[in-house]
Design a protein around this motif. Structure first.
Motif, PDB file in Angstrom:
ATOM      1  N   CYS A 129       0.827  -1.205   0.000  1.00 17.94           N
ATOM      2  CA  CYS A 129       0.000   0.000   0.000  1.00 17.94           C
ATOM      3  C   CYS A 129       0.864   1.258   0.000  1.00 17.94           C
ATOM      4  N   ALA A 130       1.992   1.217   0.688  1.00 19.51           N
ATOM      5  CA  ALA A 130       2.888   2.374   0.710  1.00 19.51           C
ATOM      6  C   ALA A 130       3.354   2.719  -0.699  1.00 19.51           C
ATOM      7  N   VAL A 131       3.689   1.695  -1.466  1.00 18.11           N
ATOM      8  CA  VAL A 131       4.118   1.904  -2.853  1.00 18.11           C
ATOM      9  C   VAL A 131       2.968   2.493  -3.673  1.00 18.11           C
ATOM     10  N   LEU A 132       1.766   1.919  -3.520  1.00 21.45           N
ATOM     11  CA  LEU A 132       0.603   2.415  -4.261  1.00 21.45           C
ATOM     12  C   LEU A 132       0.266   3.857  -3.901  1.00 21.45           C
ATOM     13  N   ALA A 133       0.485   4.221  -2.631  1.00 26.73           N
ATOM     14  CA  ALA A 133       0.142   5.565  -2.165  1.00 26.73           C
ATOM     15  C   ALA A 133       1.201   6.594  -2.538  1.00 26.73           C
ATOM     16  N   GLY A 134       2.335   6.134  -3.038  1.00 26.56           N
ATOM     17  CA  GLY A 134       3.399   7.062  -3.400  1.00 26.56           C
ATOM     18  C   GLY A 134       4.315   7.431  -2.256  1.00 26.56           C
ATOM     19  N   ALA A 135       4.248   6.662  -1.163  1.00 26.72           N
ATOM     20  CA  ALA A 135       5.167   6.895  -0.040  1.00 26.72           C
ATOM     21  C   ALA A 135       6.546   6.390  -0.416  1.00 26.72           C
ATOM     22  N   ASP A 136       7.544   6.899   0.260  1.00 27.18           N
ATOM     23  CA  ASP A 136       8.905   6.437   0.036  1.00 27.18           C
ATOM     24  C   ASP A 136       9.025   5.038   0.636  1.00 27.18           C
ATOM     25  N   PRO A 137       9.171   3.990  -0.189  1.00 24.30           N
ATOM     26  CA  PRO A 137       9.185   2.624   0.355  1.00 24.30           C
ATOM     27  C   PRO A 137      10.369   2.359   1.279  1.00 24.30           C
ATOM     28  N   ARG A 138      11.411   3.176   1.188  1.00 23.69           N
ATOM     29  CA  ARG A 138      12.593   2.945   2.035  1.00 23.69           C
ATOM     30  C   ARG A 138      12.273   3.070   3.514  1.00 23.69           C
ATOM     31  N   GLN A 139      11.281   3.925   3.832  1.00 26.53           N
ATOM     32  CA  GLN A 139      10.940   4.096   5.246  1.00 26.53           C
ATOM     33  C   GLN A 139      10.191   2.889   5.814  1.00 26.53           C
ATOM     34  N   PHE A 140       9.770   1.968   4.942  1.00 25.96           N
ATOM     35  CA  PHE A 140       9.035   0.781   5.388  1.00 25.96           C
ATOM     36  C   PHE A 140       9.882  -0.496   5.338  1.00 25.96           C
ATOM     37  N   LEU A 141      11.061  -0.401   4.739  1.00 27.26           N
ATOM     38  CA  LEU A 141      11.849  -1.618   4.512  1.00 27.26           C
ATOM     39  C   LEU A 141      12.259  -2.310   5.807  1.00 27.26           C
ATOM     40  N   GLY A 142      12.458  -1.549   6.863  1.00 25.71           N
ATOM     41  CA  GLY A 142      12.876  -2.149   8.126  1.00 25.71           C
ATOM     42  C   GLY A 142      11.726  -2.496   9.044  1.00 25.71           C
ATOM     43  N   ALA A 143      10.484  -2.427   8.548  1.00 30.86           N
ATOM     44  CA  ALA A 143       9.317  -2.616   9.417  1.00 30.86           C
ATOM     45  C   ALA A 143       9.317  -3.982  10.087  1.00 30.86           C
ATOM     46  N   LEU A 144       9.554  -5.042   9.304  1.00 31.88           N
ATOM     47  CA  LEU A 144       9.548  -6.389   9.884  1.00 31.88           C
ATOM     48  C   LEU A 144      10.697  -6.570  10.869  1.00 31.88           C
ATOM     49  N   ARG A 145      11.855  -6.057  10.508  1.00 36.12           N
ATOM     50  CA  ARG A 145      13.021  -6.185  11.397  1.00 36.12           C
ATOM     51  C   ARG A 145      12.763  -5.469  12.718  1.00 36.12           C
ATOM     52  N   ASN A 146      12.201  -4.256  12.636  1.00 36.54           N
ATOM     53  CA  ASN A 146      11.905  -3.502  13.853  1.00 36.54           C
ATOM     54  C   ASN A 146      10.839  -4.197  14.696  1.00 36.54           C
ATOM     55  N   PHE A 147       9.825  -4.756  14.028  1.00 34.70           N
ATOM     56  CA  PHE A 147       8.774  -5.430  14.790  1.00 34.70           C
ATOM     57  C   PHE A 147       9.318  -6.692  15.460  1.00 34.70           C
ATOM     58  N   ARG A 148      10.263  -7.366  14.832  1.00 34.24           N
ATOM     59  CA  ARG A 148      10.882  -8.534  15.467  1.00 34.24           C
ATOM     60  C   ARG A 148      11.565  -8.131  16.770  1.00 34.24           C
ATOM     61  N   LYS A 149      12.172  -6.957  16.791  1.00 31.28           N
ATOM     62  CA  LYS A 149      12.813  -6.482  18.026  1.00 31.28           C
ATOM     63  C   LYS A 149      11.769  -6.234  19.113  1.00 31.28           C
ATOM     64  N   VAL A 150      10.648  -5.637  18.714  1.00 33.85           N
ATOM     65  CA  VAL A 150       9.565  -5.393  19.666  1.00 33.85           C
ATOM     66  C   VAL A 150       9.007  -6.727  20.176  1.00 33.85           C
ATOM     67  N   ALA A 151       8.793  -7.671  19.249  1.00 29.13           N
ATOM     68  CA  ALA A 151       8.252  -8.981  19.627  1.00 29.13           C
ATOM     69  C   ALA A 151       9.218  -9.729  20.533  1.00 29.13           C
ATOM     70  N   SER A 152      10.512  -9.611  20.264  1.00 32.92           N
ATOM     71  CA  SER A 152      11.514 -10.278  21.106  1.00 32.92           C
ATOM     72  C   SER A 152      11.496  -9.712  22.521  1.00 32.92           C
ATOM     73  N   SER A 153      11.391  -8.398  22.627  1.00 29.43           N
ATOM     74  CA  SER A 153      11.314  -7.768  23.947  1.00 29.43           C
ATOM     75  C   SER A 153      10.051  -8.202  24.681  1.00 29.43           C
ATOM     76  N   ALA A 154       8.927  -8.257  23.959  1.00 30.32           N
ATOM     77  CA  ALA A 154       7.676  -8.687  24.574  1.00 30.32           C
ATOM     78  C   ALA A 154       7.746 -10.141  25.008  1.00 30.32           C
ATOM     79  N   GLN A 155       8.381 -10.967  24.194  1.00 32.27           N
ATOM     80  CA  GLN A 155       8.498 -12.390  24.531  1.00 32.27           C
ATOM     81  C   GLN A 155       9.268 -12.578  25.837  1.00 32.27           C
ATOM     82  N   LYS A 156      10.316 -11.787  26.030  1.00 32.04           N
ATOM     83  CA  LYS A 156      11.070 -11.847  27.295  1.00 32.04           C
ATOM     84  C   LYS A 156      10.196 -11.394  28.456  1.00 32.04           C
ATOM     85  N   TRP A 157       9.372 -10.383  28.212  1.00 39.61           N
ATOM     86  CA  TRP A 157       8.473  -9.879  29.245  1.00 39.61           C
ATOM     87  C   TRP A 157       7.518 -10.979  29.687  1.00 39.61           C
TER      88      TRP A 157
END
Length: 202
Positions: A129-157
């Motif tokens: 959707c970001a590509v279709l909307a004309g957003a800069d896709p580079r700002q979304f490329l790390g989304a999964l990697r960043n969410f994995r960090k959040v999920a890892s922190s939550a898993q420890k919690w």
């Protein structure tokens, strides 16, 4: 990075007490309206003159579009994302799941794997959707990697002793525990906001 504020209340990201039911109700209504031709779909392709073409509606509907993968799981298995007793195992399963780039998916029959596949598909949809909307896709490329960090922190919690008790105390205090559902809602909404803003500026 969108780091989850464990134990903090947020004025800008208020999660309804009945978030699970709210998502399900609104998504079903929205997708039914789409099927009946009420809205341009996906929301990221709307112009300001379209029905629900304002930035807030595009954000809300784009978030619900990402959640539709989870809602398509059989037997309401997506409800496990809000079950405190399931958090540690679901987060562990998600962290073991290999990333994929699909927005059309097939389920395996394993609840943990299927939830993880659907979560990733939701992120893939948002990048699409970001590509279709004309957003800069580079700002979304790390989304999964960043969410994995959040999920890892939550898993420890959740694997720490007394997690369920801490969760109950936080809910009683109207705070947001790091439930998988809350984590996803926050990240999907953040990305959808950026997509809607790009569309509104286009």
């Amino acid at each position: 990075m969108n780091w989850w504020p464990f134990g903090k209340s947020s004025e800008t990201q208020v999660v309804p007490p009945s978030l699970l039911d709210d998502i399900e109700t609104r998504a079903k209504r929205y997708l039914n309206d789409v099927d009946n031709g009420k809205f341009v779909y996906p929301a990221c392709k709307r112009s300001a003159s379209d029905n629900a073409g304002d930035v807030q509606s595009i954000c809300d509907h784009t978030t619900l579009e990402a959640f539709r993968y989870l809602l398509s799981l059989p037997r309401r298995e997506f409800a496990l994302l809000a079950d405190p007793d399931q958090q540690a195992s679901l987060l562990e399963g998600y962290l073991r799941q290999l990333p994929h780039d699909q927005t059309v998916i097939e389920f395996t029959g394993s609840t943990t794997a299927d939830l993880s596949i659907a979560v990733i598909a939701g992120f893939n949809w948002l990048v699409h959707c970001a590509v279709l909307a004309g957003a800069d896709p580079r700002q979304f490329l790390g989304a999964l990697r960043n969410f994995r960090k959040v999920a890892s922190s939550a898993q420890k919690w959740w694997t720490a002793e007394g997690a369920n008790e801490r969760c109950a105390e936080m809910l009683q205090a109207k705070q947001e525990p790091p439930l998988f559902l809350n984590l996803l809602w926050a990240d999907y909404t953040r990305m959808a906001n950026e997509i809607a803003a790009a569309r509104g500026a286009g």
